[in-house]
Design a protein around this motif. Structure first.
Motif, PDB file in Angstrom:
ATOM      1  N   CYS A 204      26.711  69.215  49.638  1.00 31.07           N
ATOM      2  CA  CYS A 204      26.325  70.550  50.098  1.00 31.07           C
ATOM      3  C   CYS A 204      27.297  71.652  49.686  1.00 31.07           C
ATOM      4  O   CYS A 204      28.505  71.550  49.904  1.00 31.07           O
ATOM      5  N   GLU A 206      27.338  74.574  51.030  1.00 30.37           N
ATOM      6  CA  GLU A 206      27.799  75.261  52.223  1.00 30.37           C
ATOM      7  C   GLU A 206      29.036  74.573  52.802  1.00 30.37           C
ATOM      8  O   GLU A 206      29.782  75.165  53.583  1.00 30.37           O
ATOM      9  N   TYR A 212      27.935  74.077  60.338  1.00 25.59           N
ATOM     10  CA  TYR A 212      27.225  72.847  59.986  1.00 25.59           C
ATOM     11  C   TYR A 212      28.044  71.591  60.268  1.00 25.59           C
ATOM     12  O   TYR A 212      27.488  70.500  60.379  1.00 25.59           O
ATOM     13  N   LEU A 215      27.185  68.092  58.830  1.00 32.35           N
ATOM     14  CA  LEU A 215      25.810  68.119  58.339  1.00 32.35           C
ATOM     15  C   LEU A 215      25.731  68.851  57.011  1.00 32.35           C
ATOM     16  O   LEU A 215      26.365  69.883  56.819  1.00 32.35           O
ATOM     17  N   HIS A 216      24.930  68.321  56.080  1.00 34.42           N
ATOM     18  CA  HIS A 216      24.539  69.085  54.904  1.00 34.42           C
ATOM     19  C   HIS A 216      23.546  70.168  55.360  1.00 34.42           C
ATOM     20  O   HIS A 216      22.751  69.937  56.272  1.00 34.42           O
ATOM     21  N   CYS A 217      23.583  71.326  54.708  1.00 37.65           N
ATOM     22  CA  CYS A 217      22.680  72.404  55.150  1.00 37.65           C
ATOM     23  C   CYS A 217      21.216  72.041  54.904  1.00 37.65           C
ATOM     24  O   CYS A 217      20.341  72.414  55.664  1.00 37.65           O
ATOM     25  N   TYR A 241      20.982  66.228  57.530  1.00 34.58           N
ATOM     26  CA  TYR A 241      20.783  67.621  57.139  1.00 34.58           C
ATOM     27  C   TYR A 241      20.545  68.501  58.365  1.00 34.58           C
ATOM     28  O   TYR A 241      19.867  68.091  59.319  1.00 34.58           O
ATOM     29  N   ALA A 242      21.061  69.718  58.314  1.00 36.36           N
ATOM     30  CA  ALA A 242      20.792  70.678  59.380  1.00 36.36           C
ATOM     31  C   ALA A 242      19.346  71.135  59.345  1.00 36.36           C
ATOM     32  O   ALA A 242      18.714  71.347  60.374  1.00 36.36           O
TER      33      ALA A 242
END
Length: 254
Positions: A204, A206, A212, A215-217, A241-242
């Motif tokens: 990610c 982000e 996040y 978490l990956h966006c 993932y978010a």
């Protein structure tokens, strides 16, 4: 240049991402001693370097044990790319630039191009290879990178190898790109066949920012490509993932 080694050595440029992880496992499975180089160049997603440590630790457990184990060395080097580009509009370097969402084929993804990133990294790797007598330098450029990243295209790889040959007298290391004509889904399948720990990789852009955490966006270009690759390869995606929506307008095509 040092004398040749009993076992071939590869100097690999690796991030914390899934392609780099597969690359490291690919050369380890082929029996190469590995000198792995990761880079802090001022990227927003510097979190990826934490994950490089994680999957390399797992690789060592598998390939570097016992008297016959491979030698696996990992270093994180600093490159002053961000500091040399204080007015950059690159979304990976400038905190004021928003990260584009969607697929790499989208025009907006050009803001993720980091000028001369791979040439800078590969030159450091080639210098290490020269000093250690390694014949191979490699990085994980693949077919999906060609449209947006000039330094992932065959023309660049050929030109860079020509430059290395011209820059020194004597046999120069060769930059290899074993995945250059692979789709990311093909890389995912190869990684699965090598029992790669995809859950220990980070893609990610982000980078855990904006709340996040781990978490990956799920919406930036590299997240969309990662999700697509597992889906196309028919593999379970271990990534959290978010954003769980897989919408057509985000560039995901199952």
């Amino acid at each position: 240049m040092t004398t040749t080694r009993e076992r071939d050595q590869a100097v690999l440029v690796v991030s914390g991402g899934m392609d780099s992880c597969v690359l490291a496992y690919y050369y380890a499975a082929a029996g190469f001693d590995l000198h792995l180089l990761s880079f802090d160049y001022g990227q927003k997603h510097v979190k990826e370097l934490e994950y490089a440590h994680k999957y390399i630790a797992r690789l060592r457990e598998r390939f570097a044990q016992g008297e016959q184990g491979l030698r696996v060395q990992h270093e994180i080097l600093s490159l002053p790319i961000a500091s040399l580009l204080p007015d950059s509009t690159c979304a990976l370097l400038n905190d004021e630039e928003p990260m584009p969402y969607g697929h790499y084929s989208d025009e907006s993804m050009k803001t993720t191009v980091v000028p001369y990133r791979n040439p800078n990294m590969l030159l450091q790797a080639a210098t290490v290879a020269w000093g250690e007598g390694a014949s191979v330098v490699a990085y994980a450029a693949h077919q999906g990178d060609h449209a947006i990243y000039p330094d992932c295209r065959p023309a660049f790889v050929n030109a860079f190898n020509a430059m290395l040959a011209a820059a020194m007298d004597g046999p120069a290391p060769i930059v290899q790109t074993p995945f250059l004509q692979f789709s990311k889904a093909q890389i995912a399948r190869l990684g699965a066949s090598l029992d790669v720990p995809f859950e220990l990789t980070w893609s990610c852009y982000e980078g855990g920012r904006k709340g996040y955490g781990e978490l990956h966006c799920g919406r930036c270009g590299t997240c969309v490509e990662r999700r697509w690759s597992f889906a196309q390869a028919g593999l379970s995606d271990p990534t959290h993932y978010a954003s769980e929506a897989l919408d057509e307008d985000e560039g995901f095509h199952a």
